[in-house]
Design a protein around this motif. Sequence first.
Motif, PDB file in Angstrom:
ATOM      1  N   ASN A  11       0.844  -1.197   0.000  1.00  0.00           N
ATOM      2  CA  ASN A  11       0.000   0.000   0.000  1.00  0.00           C
ATOM      3  C   ASN A  11       0.879   1.246   0.000  1.00  0.00           C
ATOM      4  N   THR A  39      -0.340  -0.778  -4.566  1.00  0.00           N
ATOM      5  CA  THR A  39      -1.682  -0.219  -4.659  1.00  0.00           C
ATOM      6  C   THR A  39      -1.632   1.210  -4.135  1.00  0.00           C
ATOM      7  N   VAL A  41      -3.048   3.983  -2.353  1.00  0.00           N
ATOM      8  CA  VAL A  41      -4.140   4.158  -1.401  1.00  0.00           C
ATOM      9  C   VAL A  41      -4.700   5.569  -1.467  1.00  0.00           C
ATOM     10  N   ILE A  57      -0.233   2.289   5.567  1.00  0.00           N
ATOM     11  CA  ILE A  57       0.681   2.554   4.446  1.00  0.00           C
ATOM     12  C   ILE A  57       1.984   1.767   4.626  1.00  0.00           C
TER      13      ILE A  57
END
Length: 262
Positions: A11, A39, A41, A57
């Motif tokens: 993330n 990904t 976020v 994170i």
Amino acid sequence: MERYKEAHRLNVLVICATGYGSAQMLKNRIENELGQLVTIVDLVGYYDLSDERLEGIDAIISSIDLSHLVFTVPVFTVSVFLKSDEVSWIKNQLQMIDASNNQSSQERLEESDDFDSIFSNYFTEDAFFVFENADKEEVLTRLVESVCHDCQKSKWQLLDLINQRESMSTVVFDQDIAVPHPIKAFDERHRVAVAIIKNGLKWDDNFHEIRLVFLVSPSIHQNTGLPVITKRIVDLTDSDNQKQELMSCQTFKAFRQVFLSR
């Protein structure tokens, strides 16, 4: 294998100067080049950074230099165009993050350049304090005074920059450790001041027994070795035994020995 990759993507928080315009370009480049590994976020501007944004994170990708700030996750500074060499570099670093789960923090430190020398460049005995009891204001004032040798104005400027940084997101790393630092580099010289509070202190409404305070003051020039120091401090959050040893130290010599030890 594809399901495994999907489940193990990191993330990432993307940070730009404002969060608009060129930030969208960087976001698109990350999705195109690193989409299989990360990904995204959220996409935020520098001044919109907060504790809530950092929750969950694994890494930060930023188009502005954040080397003067301390986070508990890796930070990758890139251009908004995310050049091919930057893509290769990030891919390599992300693989190292994943692999680090099988490697101890001390092994990573031993692979770095002379850690003992790096320690000596940042820590000094005159910036080391042990308190039985103290409050946050007293500790911060003593630490700031130990890294500011010029005038009262410098002292208050640094305290203000530290407060500005803390207004963005917490500088408390766990129930025992706080790492205050200015929102931007302040001095010619880099230094880390340390306070051990035997009976703990109230840092804010959420943390009432902080016992280790590391005041990190980066240089406006070069900060060689600082990532190694900050990574070492972050690693302490996973080592209760070493934290206890550090909190038991009465002298700078003892602190140095524990901080550099396995």
